[in-house]
Every structure is written in structure tokens, then in C-alpha cells.
Design a protein around this motif. Structure first.
Motif, mmCIF file in Angstrom:
data_model
loop_
_atom_site.group_PDB
_atom_site.id
_atom_site.type_symbol
_atom_site.label_atom_id
_atom_site.label_comp_id
_atom_site.label_asym_id
_atom_site.label_seq_id
_atom_site.Cartn_x
_atom_site.Cartn_y
_atom_site.Cartn_z
ATOM 1 N N ALA A 99 0.833 -1.206 0.000
ATOM 2 C CA ALA A 99 0.000 0.000 0.000
ATOM 3 C C ALA A 99 0.869 1.258 0.000
ATOM 4 C CB ALA A 99 -0.923 -0.012 1.214
ATOM 5 N N ARG A 100 1.948 1.238 0.781
ATOM 6 C CA ARG A 100 2.846 2.395 0.832
ATOM 7 C C ARG A 100 3.553 2.586 -0.510
ATOM 8 N NH1 ARG A 100 8.423 3.061 2.859
ATOM 9 N NH2 ARG A 100 8.721 5.244 3.490
ATOM 10 N N LEU A 101 4.073 1.493 -1.073
ATOM 11 C CA LEU A 101 4.738 1.574 -2.370
ATOM 12 C C LEU A 101 3.779 2.076 -3.440
ATOM 13 C CD1 LEU A 101 7.139 1.016 -4.245
ATOM 14 C CD2 LEU A 101 6.297 -1.343 -4.468
ATOM 15 N N LEU A 102 2.554 1.585 -3.407
ATOM 16 C CA LEU A 102 1.550 1.994 -4.385
ATOM 17 C C LEU A 102 1.294 3.497 -4.298
ATOM 18 C CD1 LEU A 102 -0.476 1.032 -6.550
ATOM 19 C CD2 LEU A 102 -2.153 0.803 -4.716
ATOM 20 N N ASN A 103 1.155 4.036 -3.088
ATOM 21 C CA ASN A 103 0.893 5.462 -2.926
ATOM 22 C C ASN A 103 2.072 6.309 -3.387
ATOM 23 O OD1 ASN A 103 -1.564 4.778 -1.911
ATOM 24 N ND2 ASN A 103 -1.347 5.880 0.010
ATOM 25 N N ILE A 104 3.285 5.829 -3.137
ATOM 26 C CA ILE A 104 4.475 6.558 -3.599
ATOM 27 C C ILE A 104 4.474 6.660 -5.121
ATOM 28 C CG2 ILE A 104 6.992 6.405 -3.796
ATOM 29 C CD1 ILE A 104 7.007 5.200 -0.958
ATOM 30 N N ILE A 105 4.112 5.572 -5.786
ATOM 31 C CA ILE A 105 4.056 5.577 -7.249
ATOM 32 C C ILE A 105 2.894 6.423 -7.750
ATOM 33 C CG2 ILE A 105 3.662 4.121 -9.276
ATOM 34 C CD1 ILE A 105 5.118 1.876 -7.770
ATOM 35 N N LEU A 106 1.742 6.282 -7.097
ATOM 36 C CA LEU A 106 0.533 6.942 -7.588
ATOM 37 C C LEU A 106 0.610 8.461 -7.507
ATOM 38 C CD1 LEU A 106 -2.349 4.646 -6.276
ATOM 39 C CD2 LEU A 106 -1.463 4.853 -8.601
ATOM 40 N N ILE A 107 1.234 9.009 -6.460
ATOM 41 C CA ILE A 107 1.277 10.467 -6.390
ATOM 42 C C ILE A 107 2.126 11.033 -7.523
ATOM 43 C CG2 ILE A 107 3.230 10.612 -4.780
ATOM 44 C CD1 ILE A 107 1.761 13.065 -3.557
ATOM 45 N N GLY A 108 3.218 10.354 -7.861
ATOM 46 C CA GLY A 108 4.018 10.803 -8.991
ATOM 47 C C GLY A 108 3.250 10.711 -10.294
ATOM 48 N N LEU A 109 2.534 9.603 -10.476
ATOM 49 C CA LEU A 109 1.741 9.419 -11.686
ATOM 50 C C LEU A 109 0.613 10.439 -11.772
ATOM 51 C CD1 LEU A 109 1.062 7.784 -14.214
ATOM 52 C CD2 LEU A 109 -0.210 6.191 -12.748
ATOM 53 N N ASP A 110 -0.051 10.688 -10.646
ATOM 54 C CA ASP A 110 -1.167 11.635 -10.639
ATOM 55 C C ASP A 110 -0.704 13.056 -10.939
ATOM 56 O OD1 ASP A 110 -2.779 9.526 -10.080
ATOM 57 O OD2 ASP A 110 -3.104 10.027 -7.974
ATOM 58 N N LEU A 111 0.456 13.413 -10.425
ATOM 59 C CA LEU A 111 1.004 14.742 -10.719
ATOM 60 C C LEU A 111 1.246 14.903 -12.219
ATOM 61 C CD1 LEU A 111 3.444 15.070 -7.704
ATOM 62 C CD2 LEU A 111 1.624 16.703 -8.248
#
Length: 201
Positions: A99-111
Motif C-alpha cells: 500500500a505504501r509503495l503503491l501510494n508513492i508511485i501513484l502520487i508521482g503518476l497523478d502529478l
């Protein structure tokens, strides 16, 4: 207009613009990482999602472990977030760390997705960079990426749906309508609130 890597390198301004956008996205990922040294925040819903992911990996279906030593199907929470954590967990990573790894990736992707929407709408590089920075420094938005909840994944799919809708408006192609229907289904499976987009489109 599509550009090859060689064409981009011939235009320093465009290359600098892309590097700045990528830098902001990486800064967002790094910020989530350093702000969650002990892991993501958890609430009762987080527990259900984590338990659901672990039980999916264990072959028990999308279920929770009840206080009576029984597995019961989870019916009050949509399944896609747990399915995504379980998919990451196939690498051997526990659902909490996934879950932590996913959020780290997702914020970069969302930006990057957000910046893309702004740029394709305005064609203004300075405004695009400013919008991406505002997204990054928005406390209500950023905090959502520090919890083990569905909001980050939902935001990614939501931005993706807006990009698909934008392409439909530009081309009026039937394929984009089908893609939009699929994207809306994915949104609904991530958060039930996503069903409202079916009426919006």
C-alpha cells in the motif's frame, strides 16, 4: 503532435519543461516516502482492504476474518484496491508495504496526469508547472496519499477518465466511448462514488 526523442532534444525549452514536470512528480513521490517512515495511516476501512488483499493472496477470496474464526465475504467495500494490493503482493511483499509503495508511485503518476490535462487544455507551460505545484502543495490532497485508503487509486483512474473524455471530445471516436465506459467501471470498483461519472459523461 507527437515528437521523437531526437526532436525533443532539438528543442531545449520543451526538454526543460518535461524535466521540470518529472522533477515535481519525483518530489511528490519522495515526499510521501519521507512522510511515512513507519508506514501509511490506518483506519477501520484500511484494515478491511489489507485483510481483503491478504485473503485474496491466501486463496480465501475477498474476505475478512471474523471474531468467530470464520472467513466472511467483504461486501461493504469495493474490491479493486485490495485486488491491486494483492497483485503487488504476488512479488512477495506484504499488503501493508504494498500500500505504501503503491501510494508513492501513484502520487508521482497523478502529478503527471494532472499536468498533462492542464497542458493539453491551455498549452501554457508556466501555468502547467504552477498547477502541478499547487497539486503537490495542497495539504488535503497530499494527506490522502499518506493513508492506506482508496482515494489515491481513485484519483489516478479519475484523471485517466478525464484524459479519455478529452480525447473523445477531440476525435469523437467510438473507441474512446468504449474506453470511457470501461474507465468508469474501474472507478466504480475502486470507490462506489465513481458511479456518478456515468451520469456526468
Amino acid at each position: 503532435m507527437k515528437c521523437s526523442a531526437r526532436e525533443i532534444l532539438k528543442k531545449p525549452g520543451r526538454l526543460i519543461f518535461i524535466v521540470v514536470l518529472l522533477g515535481i512528480a519525483l518530489a511528490g513521490a519522495w515526499s510521501v516516502r519521507i512522510n511515512t517512515p513507519l508506514g501509511l495511516g490506518m483506519d477501520p476501512d484500511s484494515g478491511l482492504y489489507i485483510m481483503g488483499a491478504r485473503n485474496l493472496l491466501a486463496g480465501n477470496g475477498y474476505s475478512k476474518f471474523s471474531g468467530t474464526d470464520e472467513f466472511r465475504l467483504i461486501t461493504i467495500e469495493p474490491p479493486l484496491y485490495s485486488l491491486t494490493l494483492a497483485a503487488v503482493g504476488l512479488t512477495g511483499m506484504d499488503a501493508v508495504r504494498a500500500a505504501r509503495l503503491l501510494n508513492i508511485i501513484l502520487i508521482g503518476l497523478d502529478l503527471l496526469l494532472f499536468a498533462g490535462l492542464i497542458y493539453y487544455e491551455t498549452r501554457n507551460k508556466a501555468l502547467t508547472i504552477l498547477a502541478e505545484l499547487l497539486f503537490l502543495f495542497s495539504t488535503p490532497l497530499f494527506v490522502r496519499y499518506t493513508w492506506a485508503l482508496t482515494e489515491p487509486l481513485f484519483t489516478t483512474f479519475l484523471l485517466g477518465c478525464f484524459i479519455i473524455y478529452y480525447r473523445f471530445l477531440c476525435t469523437r471516436g467510438g473507441l474512446w466511448v468504449a474506453a470511457l465506459g470501461f474507465g468508469t467501471s474501474i472507478l466504480y470498483l475502486t470507490r462506489y462514488a465513481g458511479i456518478y461519472l456515468a451520469a456526468v459523461w
